[in-house]
Design a protein around this motif. Structure first.
Motif, PDB file in Angstrom:
ATOM      1  N   UNK A 158       0.851  -1.191   0.000  1.00 48.26           N
ATOM      2  CA  UNK A 158       0.000   0.000   0.000  1.00 48.26           C
ATOM      3  C   UNK A 158       0.887   1.241   0.000  1.00 48.26           C
ATOM      4  N   UNK A 159       0.499   2.301  -0.720  1.00 49.12           N
ATOM      5  CA  UNK A 159       1.400   3.454  -0.888  1.00 49.12           C
ATOM      6  C   UNK A 159       1.946   4.035   0.403  1.00 49.12           C
ATOM      7  N   UNK A 160       1.104   4.295   1.390  1.00 43.60           N
ATOM      8  CA  UNK A 160       1.595   4.887   2.633  1.00 43.60           C
ATOM      9  C   UNK A 160       2.542   3.938   3.356  1.00 43.60           C
ATOM     10  N   UNK A 161       2.226   2.643   3.330  1.00 47.12           N
ATOM     11  CA  UNK A 161       3.091   1.655   3.981  1.00 47.12           C
ATOM     12  C   UNK A 161       4.441   1.578   3.289  1.00 47.12           C
ATOM     13  N   UNK A 162       4.440   1.605   1.970  1.00 44.40           N
ATOM     14  CA  UNK A 162       5.688   1.547   1.202  1.00 44.40           C
ATOM     15  C   UNK A 162       6.553   2.765   1.505  1.00 44.40           C
ATOM     16  N   UNK A 163       5.939   3.944   1.568  1.00 44.36           N
ATOM     17  CA  UNK A 163       6.704   5.155   1.864  1.00 44.36           C
ATOM     18  C   UNK A 163       7.312   5.099   3.256  1.00 44.36           C
ATOM     19  N   UNK A 164       6.584   4.555   4.214  1.00 42.88           N
ATOM     20  CA  UNK A 164       7.130   4.441   5.561  1.00 42.88           C
ATOM     21  C   UNK A 164       8.245   3.412   5.632  1.00 42.88           C
ATOM     22  N   UNK A 165       8.076   2.289   4.972  1.00 40.31           N
ATOM     23  CA  UNK A 165       9.079   1.225   5.034  1.00 40.31           C
ATOM     24  C   UNK A 165      10.363   1.598   4.313  1.00 40.31           C
ATOM     25  N   UNK A 203       9.157  11.453   0.151  1.00 35.18           N
ATOM     26  CA  UNK A 203       7.801  11.517   0.706  1.00 35.18           C
ATOM     27  C   UNK A 203       7.285  12.947   0.690  1.00 35.18           C
ATOM     28  N   UNK A 204       8.126  13.899   1.087  1.00 34.49           N
ATOM     29  CA  UNK A 204       7.684  15.293   1.113  1.00 34.49           C
ATOM     30  C   UNK A 204       7.436  15.820  -0.290  1.00 34.49           C
ATOM     31  N   UNK A 205       8.233  15.357  -1.262  1.00 35.34           N
ATOM     32  CA  UNK A 205       8.004  15.741  -2.654  1.00 35.34           C
ATOM     33  C   UNK A 205       6.669  15.191  -3.151  1.00 35.34           C
ATOM     34  N   UNK A 206       6.333  13.958  -2.771  1.00 33.49           N
ATOM     35  CA  UNK A 206       5.023  13.397  -3.123  1.00 33.49           C
ATOM     36  C   UNK A 206       3.916  14.253  -2.540  1.00 33.49           C
ATOM     37  N   UNK A 207       4.083  14.688  -1.298  1.00 31.84           N
ATOM     38  CA  UNK A 207       3.096  15.562  -0.687  1.00 31.84           C
ATOM     39  C   UNK A 207       2.970  16.882  -1.428  1.00 31.84           C
ATOM     40  N   UNK A 208       4.101  17.447  -1.873  1.00 29.52           N
ATOM     41  CA  UNK A 208       4.074  18.711  -2.610  1.00 29.52           C
ATOM     42  C   UNK A 208       3.345  18.560  -3.937  1.00 29.52           C
ATOM     43  N   UNK A 209       3.539  17.435  -4.601  1.00 29.78           N
ATOM     44  CA  UNK A 209       2.837  17.183  -5.867  1.00 29.78           C
ATOM     45  C   UNK A 209       1.334  17.126  -5.620  1.00 29.78           C
ATOM     46  N   UNK A 210       0.924  16.443  -4.551  1.00 29.17           N
ATOM     47  CA  UNK A 210      -0.490  16.386  -4.197  1.00 29.17           C
ATOM     48  C   UNK A 210      -1.013  17.779  -3.837  1.00 29.17           C
ATOM     49  N   UNK A 211      -0.205  18.552  -3.104  1.00 28.31           N
ATOM     50  CA  UNK A 211      -0.624  19.888  -2.716  1.00 28.31           C
ATOM     51  C   UNK A 211      -0.769  20.822  -3.905  1.00 28.31           C
ATOM     52  N   UNK A 271      10.173  11.265 -10.241  1.00 22.56           N
ATOM     53  CA  UNK A 271       9.117  10.474 -10.882  1.00 22.56           C
ATOM     54  C   UNK A 271       8.591   9.386  -9.954  1.00 22.56           C
ATOM     55  N   UNK A 272       9.471   8.830  -9.123  1.00 24.78           N
ATOM     56  CA  UNK A 272       9.010   7.849  -8.127  1.00 24.78           C
ATOM     57  C   UNK A 272       8.129   8.542  -7.096  1.00 24.78           C
ATOM     58  N   UNK A 273       8.496   9.763  -6.700  1.00 27.14           N
ATOM     59  CA  UNK A 273       7.636  10.529  -5.798  1.00 27.14           C
ATOM     60  C   UNK A 273       6.279  10.793  -6.444  1.00 27.14           C
ATOM     61  N   UNK A 274       6.291  11.121  -7.742  1.00 24.22           N
ATOM     62  CA  UNK A 274       5.032  11.345  -8.456  1.00 24.22           C
ATOM     63  C   UNK A 274       4.218  10.061  -8.538  1.00 24.22           C
ATOM     64  N   UNK A 275       4.887   8.939  -8.764  1.00 20.87           N
ATOM     65  CA  UNK A 275       4.191   7.648  -8.772  1.00 20.87           C
ATOM     66  C   UNK A 275       3.499   7.423  -7.431  1.00 20.87           C
ATOM     67  N   UNK A 276       4.197   7.692  -6.335  1.00 19.29           N
ATOM     68  CA  UNK A 276       3.592   7.534  -5.006  1.00 19.29           C
ATOM     69  C   UNK A 276       2.396   8.463  -4.847  1.00 19.29           C
ATOM     70  N   UNK A 279      -0.489   7.094  -6.833  1.00 23.96           N
ATOM     71  CA  UNK A 279      -1.079   5.923  -6.175  1.00 23.96           C
ATOM     72  C   UNK A 279      -1.931   6.358  -4.977  1.00 23.96           C
ATOM     73  N   UNK A 280      -1.539   7.451  -4.306  1.00 24.11           N
ATOM     74  CA  UNK A 280      -2.319   7.955  -3.186  1.00 24.11           C
ATOM     75  C   UNK A 280      -3.592   8.656  -3.650  1.00 24.11           C
ATOM     76  N   UNK A 281      -3.514   9.386  -4.751  1.00 24.09           N
ATOM     77  CA  UNK A 281      -4.683  10.072  -5.316  1.00 24.09           C
ATOM     78  C   UNK A 281      -4.520  10.150  -6.825  1.00 24.09           C
TER      79      UNK A 281
END
Length: 340
Positions: A221-228, A235-243, A259-264, A267-269
């Protein structure tokens, strides 16, 4: 996290007709025409403006580097952040050429950084834990990094019309390979590249460490993968893309790590995919897997693999040119009638 509105495509046919009616052969500008339509859909008007551009470079260190996944020590992250803040990195030079502002975000550098006008202090912790042995982040730390990234994007984009994202973090190609492996998904070895310059022995060591890390957790799951496995800058870049997508702004995605951050983020939204413009195809192994996983086609292919947002900056003039196609190019009807 601000909900992301799917693009309103009710005007897509009209925008396509507007592009088709410009003073040029039908389809002659290829994918630039597609980009023009998408930028107009994001802006919600037929004359998108991209004059004010911001590059956010997210910086963080990685516990994985304790196991030798990089050819360089973690201290290089701090040194390169200082170089970026001094305006002397490749990203700074490119930003001056294309007309973009640069800010560095301390997501998780393993050092105390002195205040600087171009530095955004958002440190969650001083580097991640060694993901080969334990989770890189707690679930709470990963969620905090996502939220801080989204907040930074929302706040900074009040003064800008387009965001470019890049990163700096020794060892982050290792973290990104693990995240890509789970979220694409794809075979791990296909996701592991040379990073910042491994020789054959270093690559073999990196592969062994990442196999050990992958075997430690079956997270998918995306959040689990980011934590592991995630790095704080990833992770913060993924958040910025969502923001940024939540704020209705286009995002230029840099190379492999971004691009991996964007993939995450996607996958989150999945709705944020419409706002992501993949700037270039990196020479780093695994990047093609990342962009294929989200059905994207990068604008440029220059065999680059630096990071820092350099590829995103080089794609900025292409995005601006696409916007200018809508606002500045005469229609064929005006040309033929002499009404210029």
């Amino acid at each position: 996290m601000t909900p992301i509105a799917p693009l309103d495509r009710s005007q897509e046919a009209a925008l396509r007709a507007l592009v088709d009616g410009k003073a040029k052969p039908l389809g002659a500008l290829g994918r630039v025409e597609d980009l023009a339509v998408r930028l107009a859909l994001i802006a919600g008007r037929p004359n998108p403006q991209l004059n004010r551009a911001l590059l956010l470079v997210f910086a963080g260190d990685h516990g994985l580097n304790e196991s030798g996944v990089s050819a360089y020590p973690s201290e290089v992250t701090t040194a390169m952040v200082a170089t970026l803040l001094a305006g002397r990195a490749s990203a700074n030079a490119f930003a001056r050429v294309v007309g973009a502002d640069v800010r560095v975000v301390d997501a998780g550098v393993a050092a105390d950084l002195a205040p600087h006008p171009a530095l955004i202090e958002a440190k969650v912790r001083k580097g991640t834990r060694n993901a080969a042995a334990v989770p890189a982040l707690t679930a709470e730390e990963a969620d905090l990094a996502l939220e801080r990234g989204a907040s930074i994007a929302r706040e900074t984009l009040q003064d800008f019309e387009i965001l470019a994202v890049g990163e700096m973090g020794i060892g982050n190609s290792a973290s990104a390979a693990l995240v890509l492996h789970r979220l694409a998904p794809a075979p791990l070895d296909d996701c592991i590249g040379l990073g910042a310059g491994h020789d054959a022995e270093g690559l073999a060591r990196k592969q062994a460490v990442l196999r050990k890390a992958a075997a430690r957790s079956d997270a998918s799951a995306p959040r689990d993968v980011l934590a592991q496995f995630g790095g704080l800058e990833i992770v913060m870049m993924a958040g910025a893309i969502l923001g940024a997508a939540g704020a209705g702004k286009p995002v230029l995605i840099d190379g492999f790590i971004a691009s991996v951050a964007a993939l995450a983020a996607i996958r989150l939204d999945p709705a944020c995919a419409d706002y992501c413009i993949f700037a270039h195809l990196s020479a780093e192994k695994g990047h093609a897997i990342a962009v294929d996983a989200v059905g994207a086609e990068p604008l440029l292919d220059l065999s680059m693999r630096l990071g820092e947002g350099t590829g995103a900056l080089l794609a900025l003039p292409v995005a601006r040119a696409a916007a200018a196609l809508l606002s500045d190019v005469a229609s064929l009807d005006d040309v033929l009638s002499g009404a210029l």
